[in-house]
Design a protein around this motif. Sequence first.
Motif, PDB file in Angstrom:
ATOM      1  N   SER A  74       0.829  -1.206   0.000  1.00 42.00           N
ATOM      2  CA  SER A  74       0.000   0.000   0.000  1.00 42.00           C
ATOM      3  C   SER A  74       0.864   1.258   0.000  1.00 42.00           C
ATOM      4  CB  SER A  74      -0.938   0.002   1.212  1.00 42.00           C
ATOM      5  OG  SER A  74      -0.220   0.185   2.427  1.00 42.00           O
ATOM      6  N   GLY A  75       1.984   1.209   0.739  1.00 43.91           N
ATOM      7  CA  GLY A  75       2.890   2.348   0.759  1.00 43.91           C
ATOM      8  C   GLY A  75       3.541   2.587  -0.595  1.00 43.91           C
ATOM      9  N   MET A  76       3.949   1.516  -1.263  1.00 46.10           N
ATOM     10  CA  MET A  76       4.575   1.645  -2.582  1.00 46.10           C
ATOM     11  C   MET A  76       3.598   2.218  -3.608  1.00 46.10           C
ATOM     12  SD  MET A  76       6.860  -1.850  -2.827  1.00 46.10           S
ATOM     13  CE  MET A  76       7.470  -1.444  -4.456  1.00 46.10           C
ATOM     14  N   ARG A  77       2.347   1.769  -3.547  1.00 41.73           N
ATOM     15  CA  ARG A  77       1.339   2.294  -4.470  1.00 41.73           C
ATOM     16  C   ARG A  77       1.122   3.789  -4.250  1.00 41.73           C
ATOM     17  NH1 ARG A  77      -3.284  -2.480  -4.022  1.00 41.73           N
ATOM     18  NH2 ARG A  77      -2.273  -3.976  -5.450  1.00 41.73           N
ATOM     19  N   GLY A  78       1.054   4.178  -2.984  1.00 41.37           N
ATOM     20  CA  GLY A  78       0.848   5.585  -2.680  1.00 41.37           C
ATOM     21  C   GLY A  78       1.985   6.458  -3.163  1.00 41.37           C
ATOM     22  N   PHE A  96       9.345   5.072  -1.103  1.00 39.37           N
ATOM     23  CA  PHE A  96       9.124   3.903  -1.959  1.00 39.37           C
ATOM     24  C   PHE A  96      10.155   2.822  -1.652  1.00 39.37           C
ATOM     25  CE2 PHE A  96       9.356   1.348  -5.768  1.00 39.37           C
ATOM     26  CZ  PHE A  96       8.031   1.272  -6.204  1.00 39.37           C
ATOM     27  N   GLN A  97      11.415   3.237  -1.517  1.00 34.11           N
ATOM     28  CA  GLN A  97      12.484   2.273  -1.217  1.00 34.11           C
ATOM     29  C   GLN A  97      12.284   1.629   0.153  1.00 34.11           C
ATOM     30  OE1 GLN A  97      15.920   4.781  -1.630  1.00 34.11           O
ATOM     31  NE2 GLN A  97      16.208   4.271  -3.792  1.00 34.11           N
ATOM     32  N   ALA A  98      11.873   2.427   1.146  1.00 35.96           N
ATOM     33  CA  ALA A  98      11.667   1.894   2.490  1.00 35.96           C
ATOM     34  C   ALA A  98      10.539   0.866   2.516  1.00 35.96           C
ATOM     35  CB  ALA A  98      11.376   3.036   3.465  1.00 35.96           C
ATOM     36  N   ASN A  99       9.467   1.154   1.782  1.00 35.19           N
ATOM     37  CA  ASN A  99       8.348   0.212   1.734  1.00 35.19           C
ATOM     38  C   ASN A  99       8.722  -1.055   0.989  1.00 35.19           C
ATOM     39  OD1 ASN A  99       5.537   1.271   2.824  1.00 35.19           O
ATOM     40  ND2 ASN A  99       6.619   3.030   2.006  1.00 35.19           N
ATOM     41  N   SER A 100       9.533  -0.919  -0.055  1.00 39.40           N
ATOM     42  CA  SER A 100       9.997  -2.121  -0.752  1.00 39.40           C
ATOM     43  C   SER A 100      10.889  -2.966   0.149  1.00 39.40           C
ATOM     44  CB  SER A 100      10.745  -1.737  -2.035  1.00 39.40           C
ATOM     45  OG  SER A 100      11.951  -1.044  -1.738  1.00 39.40           O
ATOM     46  N   ARG A 101      11.635  -2.283   1.037  1.00 40.04           N
ATOM     47  CA  ARG A 101      12.479  -3.013   1.992  1.00 40.04           C
ATOM     48  C   ARG A 101      11.636  -3.773   3.007  1.00 40.04           C
ATOM     49  NH1 ARG A 101      16.807  -5.945   2.464  1.00 40.04           N
ATOM     50  NH2 ARG A 101      17.720  -5.872   4.570  1.00 40.04           N
ATOM     51  N   VAL A 102      10.500  -3.206   3.399  1.00 41.15           N
ATOM     52  CA  VAL A 102       9.581  -3.894   4.304  1.00 41.15           C
ATOM     53  C   VAL A 102       9.102  -5.195   3.666  1.00 41.15           C
ATOM     54  CG1 VAL A 102       7.287  -3.786   5.369  1.00 41.15           C
ATOM     55  CG2 VAL A 102       8.824  -1.836   5.541  1.00 41.15           C
ATOM     56  N   ILE A 103       8.768  -5.147   2.365  1.00 44.98           N
ATOM     57  CA  ILE A 103       8.309  -6.348   1.663  1.00 44.98           C
ATOM     58  C   ILE A 103       9.429  -7.385   1.588  1.00 44.98           C
ATOM     59  CG2 ILE A 103       7.495  -7.225  -0.559  1.00 44.98           C
ATOM     60  CD1 ILE A 103       6.124  -4.548  -0.997  1.00 44.98           C
ATOM     61  N   THR A 104      10.639  -6.918   1.309  1.00 42.37           N
ATOM     62  CA  THR A 104      11.780  -7.838   1.229  1.00 42.37           C
ATOM     63  C   THR A 104      12.038  -8.508   2.579  1.00 42.37           C
ATOM     64  OG1 THR A 104      12.804  -6.466  -0.476  1.00 42.37           O
ATOM     65  CG2 THR A 104      14.223  -8.024   0.665  1.00 42.37           C
ATOM     66  N   THR A 105      12.010  -7.722   3.636  1.00 42.03           N
ATOM     67  CA  THR A 105      12.236  -8.263   4.984  1.00 42.03           C
ATOM     68  C   THR A 105      11.138  -9.255   5.368  1.00 42.03           C
ATOM     69  OG1 THR A 105      13.318  -6.203   5.637  1.00 42.03           O
ATOM     70  CG2 THR A 105      12.589  -7.668   7.402  1.00 42.03           C
ATOM     71  N   SER A 106       9.883  -8.931   5.033  1.00 41.91           N
ATOM     72  CA  SER A 106       8.780  -9.843   5.322  1.00 41.91           C
ATOM     73  C   SER A 106       8.958 -11.153   4.572  1.00 41.91           C
ATOM     74  CB  SER A 106       7.448  -9.189   4.930  1.00 41.91           C
ATOM     75  OG  SER A 106       7.223  -8.010   5.669  1.00 41.91           O
ATOM     76  N   ASP A 107       9.434 -11.063   3.332  1.00 40.12           N
ATOM     77  CA  ASP A 107       9.672 -12.269   2.543  1.00 40.12           C
ATOM     78  C   ASP A 107      10.776 -13.114   3.173  1.00 40.12           C
ATOM     79  OD1 ASP A 107       9.499 -13.923   0.060  1.00 40.12           O
ATOM     80  OD2 ASP A 107      11.540 -13.161  -0.210  1.00 40.12           O
ATOM     81  N   GLU A 108      11.820 -12.464   3.693  1.00 41.03           N
ATOM     82  CA  GLU A 108      12.907 -13.210   4.350  1.00 41.03           C
ATOM     83  C   GLU A 108      12.408 -13.898   5.616  1.00 41.03           C
ATOM     84  OE1 GLU A 108      15.844 -10.246   4.985  1.00 41.03           O
ATOM     85  OE2 GLU A 108      16.531 -10.213   2.896  1.00 41.03           O
ATOM     86  N   MET A 109      11.514 -13.248   6.340  1.00 40.86           N
ATOM     87  CA  MET A 109      10.949 -13.863   7.542  1.00 40.86           C
ATOM     88  C   MET A 109      10.110 -15.081   7.180  1.00 40.86           C
ATOM     89  SD  MET A 109       9.875 -10.436   9.661  1.00 40.86           S
ATOM     90  CE  MET A 109       9.098 -11.386  10.980  1.00 40.86           C
ATOM     91  N   LEU A 110       9.323 -14.985   6.106  1.00 38.78           N
ATOM     92  CA  LEU A 110       8.530 -16.131   5.668  1.00 38.78           C
ATOM     93  C   LEU A 110       9.428 -17.280   5.224  1.00 38.78           C
ATOM     94  CD1 LEU A 110       5.702 -14.341   3.642  1.00 38.78           C
ATOM     95  CD2 LEU A 110       5.459 -15.534   5.808  1.00 38.78           C
ATOM     96  N   GLN A 111      10.537 -16.943   4.588  1.00 36.77           N
ATOM     97  CA  GLN A 111      11.474 -17.961   4.168  1.00 36.77           C
ATOM     98  C   GLN A 111      12.074 -18.690   5.360  1.00 36.77           C
ATOM     99  OE1 GLN A 111      12.073 -18.806   0.931  1.00 36.77           O
ATOM    100  NE2 GLN A 111      13.242 -20.526   1.757  1.00 36.77           N
TER     101      GLN A 111
END
Length: 248
Positions: free
Chosen positions: A10-14, A226-241
């Motif tokens: 949602s942050g990246m879209r905004g 935008f970069q910070a929100n993309s980092r949140v997605i990357t970090t969340s993906d690493e946690m799921l991994q």
Amino acid sequence: MLNSMYSGVSGMRGFQTKLDVIGNNIANVNTVGFQKSRVLFEDLLSQSVAGNSVNAKQVGLGSSLSAINTVDSPGSPMTTGVQTDLSIQGEGYFSVTDGQQEYLAKSGSFQIDSQGNLVTMQGYSVLDENDAPIINIDRISSVDKAGLITFQDTNGDQQQAQLKTSTVPNTAGLEKMGNSLYRETDKSGVIQAMPNESRVISGQLEMSNVDLTEEFTEMILAQRGFQANSRVITTSDEMLQEIVNLKR
């Protein structure tokens, strides 16, 4: 699925929308009568977390677009020396028509066409105080601060016409129609007379109110967001991994 991932999206879209608005502002930095836009955000509904606590336990679910407002601050004046180039000092718009609907124009770059009509560069007729097109002009003698045009008609007689200058209660609610034209909406309120303290200036145009320094600053902030929100997605993906790897 982690809520942080959806919050990041949602942050990246905004911020992508914010960059689109900034890009349009910068593209129109030299457009006569252009009024810049700004983006406002709001937080989404927060999710309550179960448990006993003095204060509410809530987790935010991201952000959304609140509004894209038109900023009606005055643009820089540019002296042209052309008598049909008009600007309004203060609050107000010129009224023009395509023959069917009335529009508000911030750009006063007018001209006299081959038939003696006072028109915009796109051919829209400029209206007088009686909502009638200003026609039958051979040569303009003067335009005073109240918008009264003194001209010689095609028969050589001296005539006068009062420009219709208007405004609305909420200028941010106007709909942009392109060509520096705006249309009345339910949110803007009905068209009304320009304030008495505003005045018409002949031989001058109002340029864009875009400030490049401000726009570039906002662009940097939007890019970092935008970069910070993309980092949140990357970090969340690493946690799921990591969770997936627990089974191994």
